[in-house]
Write a protein that holds these residues in place. Sequence first.
Motif, PDB file in Angstrom:
ATOM      1  N   THR A 292       1.428   3.337  29.795  1.00  0.00           N
ATOM      2  CA  THR A 292       1.006   4.485  30.626  1.00  0.00           C
ATOM      3  C   THR A 292       0.618   5.317  29.899  1.00  0.00           C
ATOM      4  N   MET A 293      -0.240   6.413  30.208  1.00  0.00           N
ATOM      5  CA  MET A 293      -0.985   7.265  30.212  1.00  0.00           C
ATOM      6  C   MET A 293      -0.077   8.410  29.547  1.00  0.00           C
ATOM      7  N   GLU A 294       0.824   8.987  29.743  1.00  0.00           N
ATOM      8  CA  GLU A 294       1.948   9.771  28.783  1.00  0.00           C
ATOM      9  C   GLU A 294       2.056   8.776  27.647  1.00  0.00           C
ATOM     10  N   ALA A 295       2.751   7.802  27.005  1.00  0.00           N
ATOM     11  CA  ALA A 295       2.604   6.778  25.872  1.00  0.00           C
ATOM     12  C   ALA A 295       1.382   7.316  24.812  1.00  0.00           C
ATOM     13  N   LEU A 296       0.275   6.511  25.688  1.00  0.00           N
ATOM     14  CA  LEU A 296      -1.018   7.202  25.108  1.00  0.00           C
ATOM     15  C   LEU A 296      -1.784   8.166  24.625  1.00  0.00           C
ATOM     16  N   LEU A 331      -3.902  -2.274  24.272  1.00  0.00           N
ATOM     17  CA  LEU A 331      -3.626  -1.440  25.865  1.00  0.00           C
ATOM     18  C   LEU A 331      -2.870  -1.912  26.526  1.00  0.00           C
ATOM     19  N   ASP A 332      -1.995  -2.510  27.428  1.00  0.00           N
ATOM     20  CA  ASP A 332      -1.214  -3.051  28.423  1.00  0.00           C
ATOM     21  C   ASP A 332      -1.822  -3.122  29.317  1.00  0.00           C
ATOM     22  N   GLU A 333      -2.227  -4.725  29.917  1.00  0.00           N
ATOM     23  CA  GLU A 333      -3.037  -5.276  31.086  1.00  0.00           C
ATOM     24  C   GLU A 333      -2.595  -3.969  32.567  1.00  0.00           C
ATOM     25  N   GLU A 334      -1.502  -3.624  32.697  1.00  0.00           N
ATOM     26  CA  GLU A 334      -1.302  -2.093  33.819  1.00  0.00           C
ATOM     27  C   GLU A 334      -2.576  -0.772  33.433  1.00  0.00           C
ATOM     28  N   LEU A 335      -2.472  -0.770  32.177  1.00  0.00           N
ATOM     29  CA  LEU A 335      -2.772   0.210  31.796  1.00  0.00           C
ATOM     30  C   LEU A 335      -4.580  -0.019  31.898  1.00  0.00           C
ATOM     31  N   PHE A 336      -5.057  -0.768  31.091  1.00  0.00           N
ATOM     32  CA  PHE A 336      -6.589  -1.478  31.384  1.00  0.00           C
ATOM     33  C   PHE A 336      -7.007  -1.069  32.261  1.00  0.00           C
ATOM     34  N   MET A 337      -6.272  -1.446  33.436  1.00  0.00           N
ATOM     35  CA  MET A 337      -6.772  -1.760  34.904  1.00  0.00           C
ATOM     36  C   MET A 337      -7.441  -0.862  35.451  1.00  0.00           C
ATOM     37  N   GLU A 338      -6.889   0.619  34.806  1.00  0.00           N
ATOM     38  CA  GLU A 338      -6.495   2.222  35.680  1.00  0.00           C
ATOM     39  C   GLU A 338      -7.824   2.639  34.836  1.00  0.00           C
ATOM     40  N   MET A 339      -8.305   1.932  33.773  1.00  0.00           N
ATOM     41  CA  MET A 339      -9.119   3.238  32.369  1.00  0.00           C
ATOM     42  C   MET A 339     -10.797   2.292  32.625  1.00  0.00           C
ATOM     43  N   ASN A 340     -11.706   3.281  32.046  1.00  0.00           N
ATOM     44  CA  ASN A 340     -13.119   2.461  31.023  1.00  0.00           C
ATOM     45  C   ASN A 340     -12.920   3.815  30.271  1.00  0.00           C
ATOM     46  N   TYR A 341     -14.084   2.833  30.050  1.00  0.00           N
ATOM     47  CA  TYR A 341     -14.765   4.156  28.166  1.00  0.00           C
ATOM     48  C   TYR A 341     -14.492   5.189  28.456  1.00  0.00           C
ATOM     49  N   ALA A 342     -15.623   5.219  29.422  1.00  0.00           N
ATOM     50  CA  ALA A 342     -16.048   7.103  29.867  1.00  0.00           C
ATOM     51  C   ALA A 342     -15.827   7.276  31.001  1.00  0.00           C
ATOM     52  N   GLY A 343     -14.739   7.211  31.804  1.00  0.00           N
ATOM     53  CA  GLY A 343     -14.048   7.825  32.766  1.00  0.00           C
ATOM     54  C   GLY A 343     -15.199   7.925  33.869  1.00  0.00           C
ATOM     55  N   TYR A 344     -15.703   6.833  34.283  1.00  0.00           N
ATOM     56  CA  TYR A 344     -16.263   7.124  35.652  1.00  0.00           C
ATOM     57  C   TYR A 344     -15.419   6.289  36.230  1.00  0.00           C
ATOM     58  N   SER A 346     -12.895   7.429  39.415  1.00  0.00           N
ATOM     59  CA  SER A 346     -11.558   7.853  39.238  1.00  0.00           C
ATOM     60  C   SER A 346     -11.126   7.112  38.432  1.00  0.00           C
ATOM     61  N   LYS A 347     -11.899   6.644  37.102  1.00  0.00           N
ATOM     62  CA  LYS A 347     -10.765   5.858  36.129  1.00  0.00           C
ATOM     63  C   LYS A 347     -10.324   6.973  35.010  1.00  0.00           C
ATOM     64  N   THR A 348      -9.718   6.568  33.802  1.00  0.00           N
ATOM     65  CA  THR A 348      -9.386   7.642  33.174  1.00  0.00           C
ATOM     66  C   THR A 348     -10.379   6.987  31.981  1.00  0.00           C
ATOM     67  N   GLY A 349     -10.781   7.609  31.322  1.00  0.00           N
ATOM     68  CA  GLY A 349     -11.711   7.242  29.892  1.00  0.00           C
ATOM     69  C   GLY A 349     -11.150   7.551  28.581  1.00  0.00           C
ATOM     70  N   LEU A 350     -11.114   6.099  28.374  1.00  0.00           N
ATOM     71  CA  LEU A 350     -10.560   6.312  26.960  1.00  0.00           C
ATOM     72  C   LEU A 350     -11.381   7.436  25.758  1.00  0.00           C
ATOM     73  N   SER A 351     -12.488   7.294  26.511  1.00  0.00           N
ATOM     74  CA  SER A 351     -13.366   8.780  25.311  1.00  0.00           C
ATOM     75  C   SER A 351     -12.211   9.618  25.007  1.00  0.00           C
ATOM     76  N   LYS A 375     -19.169   1.328  21.462  1.00  0.00           N
ATOM     77  CA  LYS A 375     -19.171   1.408  22.558  1.00  0.00           C
ATOM     78  C   LYS A 375     -19.193   0.591  23.797  1.00  0.00           C
ATOM     79  N   LYS A 376     -20.302  -0.399  23.259  1.00  0.00           N
ATOM     80  CA  LYS A 376     -21.221  -1.106  23.990  1.00  0.00           C
ATOM     81  C   LYS A 376     -19.788  -2.478  24.140  1.00  0.00           C
ATOM     82  N   ASP A 377     -19.162  -2.507  22.468  1.00  0.00           N
ATOM     83  CA  ASP A 377     -17.854  -3.368  22.801  1.00  0.00           C
ATOM     84  C   ASP A 377     -16.662  -3.062  23.543  1.00  0.00           C
ATOM     85  N   VAL A 378     -16.353  -2.146  23.156  1.00  0.00           N
ATOM     86  CA  VAL A 378     -14.890  -1.717  24.727  1.00  0.00           C
ATOM     87  C   VAL A 378     -15.611  -1.221  25.881  1.00  0.00           C
ATOM     88  N   ARG A 379     -17.055  -1.042  26.527  1.00  0.00           N
ATOM     89  CA  ARG A 379     -17.370  -1.822  27.910  1.00  0.00           C
ATOM     90  C   ARG A 379     -17.162  -2.819  27.880  1.00  0.00           C
TER      91      ARG A 379
END
Length: 576
Positions: A292-296, A331-344, A346-351, A375-379
Amino acid sequence: MSGRCRGRGRGNARRRTVRNSPERDEGDEFDAYEDPLDIGITVKNEVICPEMFQTEDEVFGMVDSQNLVEEQQRMQQAYHLEAGSTDYHISQRLSSLERKMDFLLNINTRILARVDKICENMRTVTKPTDFPVKTKEGLETVDVKIANNMDKYIELFKSLLKPSGIIKNIGRILDQKLLMEMNYAGCSSKTGLSNYVNLNTALYESTSTEGYTFDDYKRDVRLAFAKAKNRVYKAKSEARRLEKMNEDVNDSKSEKKLTNVGIDISHLSNDAAKSRRNMRTVGKQNDFPVKTMEALTALDKKIANNMQSYIELFRILLFPNGIVKNIGLILDEELFMEMNYAGYGSKTGLSNYVNFNNALYESLRTEGYSFDDYKKDVRMAFAKAKNRVYKAKFEANRLKKLFEDNDDSSNDKEAQNNSNLNVEIIDNSHLSKIAVKCREKMKTLIKSNDFPVKTAEELEALDVKVANNMEQYIDLFKNVLMPSGIVKHIIRVIDVTLVMEMNYGGFGSKTGLSSYTNLDNALYRSQKTEGYSFDDYKKDVRLAFQRAKNRVYKAKHEANRLKKLKANNYGSKKEF
């Protein structure tokens, strides 16, 4: 002693053939003898330098060979006249032998002098430091030198490229670093060897033989570049593999650091076969993957207080394939489906999680690995992980549909119950279960219809069955060969052991699929689509046989390789 003297100590004296000569009489018996030392000596590609040789009179006080012959004749005549004067005869013979030895030494001196001159010319062609050429500037300099002395460089290249030619020995001409920046034609921003006209011409002439064209030369040079670069890539790959192996051993040194902050690594083993399972165990014991985002957010704060320990933990979790393949361990499957690196988008950004992001980067950091590379590897990791989820959903839906289609032709209660599932209620946790269930159903369907066929006798029996019920078998083959068609799934119909004994046309003492007409037609019709001809089908079947056999050959080769590797590395594995 006998009354007649033997000539020069080597058997009977040789005579010139002089027929009907009026000047010859008994007193001139030795006039016609040949001089065996009067020979013409020539050297291939000899450079004549008269000033370096002395005359025959100057070397050892010698006279020419004709004088030696005349002296021999006089001595032999004198011997007949004074047969009783033994001491005089011996003295004359010894004097003659000495002069002959001097003459032979003179010839040998000439030969050696000429050989030395040729070797000196070869040594002055170029300096040893000129090759292999290490820089582009050096390449231009050599090209100019070759223009001024083409023939000598051709001879030099012949000696450098022997015995295996330019394909294996191009590294003797061009240094490895320079090779990596070049190709033949200069494509893809590389430096082209063809730009250096004189060097290119000299290399071609040095490798040219009868029937060897310039196109053959270009092909060989391209192959030489490819093989030289492949050797470099393989060496780098092996170096990285050994480095990772050393890192795996060195990870045990970080156990104390991890234990001090309450991170349990008691289940971590040095056994490579259990490493991935143990990584997951360590992750679960330390709240990974994050769900979850709270756990992150909470984890980001923990990392701020103890950065180094979490860097070590991430190294263990992401070993050996890095974040691109192992992001699912963090990162769990459900969590990374809602994320990307920069937050574009409406996703949550890992950065946004600075400490977490920095710890991941430091755990992956090696020499030459920049933050942009990270950054390229994370994307890429996000993209591949999401694609795996999308593919799993697609596969589940496809198999579910296939499952339902097969249930329509059977009265299986289990299949009837499962066919009531709706695609809309399938979530990520059910994907693998449905996929497994559908694959089991497919196996049941195949086994219930005696597939795959294992013997030629079963193949003949199947051909008769297909003749009696063509349409049913066409539908069956459609289901069995989905989704990739006969090229990938031929072994679902014909067992791999039987495939190894067959081909399509029956050539080379093999059994031909085309001889089973009904089966062949049913397979074609099961694959037929708009624009798909029988020739296309034959081409696909031939390709299917070829690929199935190649998989067998590769499996055997890999088994032998692993067996050999296991035997060679048993001692080192025991140490680890």
